[in-house]
Write a protein that holds these residues in place. Sequence first.
Motif, PDB file in Angstrom:
ATOM      1  N   LEU A  25       0.801  -1.226   0.000  1.00 48.60           N
ATOM      2  CA  LEU A  25       0.000   0.000   0.000  1.00 48.60           C
ATOM      3  C   LEU A  25       0.833   1.274   0.000  1.00 48.60           C
ATOM      4  CD1 LEU A  25      -2.673  -1.016   2.684  1.00 48.60           C
ATOM      5  CD2 LEU A  25      -2.896  -1.140   0.187  1.00 48.60           C
ATOM      6  N   ARG A  64      -5.251   0.319   5.699  1.00 52.87           N
ATOM      7  CA  ARG A  64      -5.294   1.404   4.716  1.00 52.87           C
ATOM      8  C   ARG A  64      -5.507   2.764   5.377  1.00 52.87           C
ATOM      9  NH1 ARG A  64      -5.895  -0.169  -0.625  1.00 52.87           N
ATOM     10  NH2 ARG A  64      -6.197  -2.419  -0.965  1.00 52.87           N
ATOM     11  N   GLU A 109      -2.005   5.247   7.592  1.00 51.07           N
ATOM     12  CA  GLU A 109      -0.796   5.610   6.859  1.00 51.07           C
ATOM     13  C   GLU A 109       0.216   6.321   7.740  1.00 51.07           C
ATOM     14  OE1 GLU A 109       0.660   7.890   2.774  1.00 51.07           O
ATOM     15  OE2 GLU A 109      -1.478   7.588   3.190  1.00 51.07           O
TER      16      GLU A 109
END
Length: 288
Positions: free
Chosen positions: A28, A53, A56
């Motif tokens: 990702l 997700r 970050e």
Amino acid sequence: MQPSPLGHLAGPKPSAWMTATLRAAHQLFDQPLILSDAMSLRILGAEREAALRAEEDRQRHPLAVAMRATLVVRARLAEDSWQAAHSQGVNQYVILGAGLDTYAYRADCLPTARLYEVDLPAVQQWKRDCLHAAGIAEPASLHYVATDFERNSLSADLQQAGLDDDAPSCFSWLGVTMYLRPDAVMRTLQDIASCPQGTSIVFDYCVHADQLTEAERVGLQVVTTALAAQGEHLLSAFAPQRLEHMLHHYGFSQVEHFGAQELTERYLADRADDLRLSGIFRMIRATV
């Protein structure tokens, strides 16, 4: 490093969950990919993938980045070594301490090979529960081998699972040696050294603290403390020269060392992001 949020699917190895999470985070947050492993996201489950997700900022923390670099580089070296061995006629790939490794379930897995995943029984059951929950099929070429590196004979357990001990094998052993006592590490390496000519192993190990820089010793202490907080402890570390001597003594004819500089030149050169390796862990590829 946080405990697994898998609830009833949680196994007894927080480090295996951490490794899987960081490999998934690589898919990702890092470009270009060092290790292309979309399956690492699926095996986490939809809920954890969504949470990953959304975090970050946490995944950009320097410690997370450094650990992610270490994990994906070591996996890439192991898989590259296996691909090279297979191209030269080796048809058995043995993943020691497989945890949530996804190689056997990916499209790029070599279909003509015989694959063996070796781990503690409880960890294997946890993994198979995760695979089932994610709808990931178990390939017919894969054999699960239950063992305990501290107590069992690896060679005997592999033979019972159908490994052809007259043919060479390629072994990978990632993120395991540092959690074992030194005698268990050496016993396993001796077992592999007794395999037929052409057998190889790629493994990583923790470098003894007196051969680290001051900054690396501080980093090692951070990692050690975090692991201890979740119930896992680093039990072994080795001096590279001494380890190489022992490998030759056991019967390995070729021993290749990969430190931070060698691995950076091979896999991290000319990157614009912050993926960097430290010297806390090194890798060896040894061939019988």
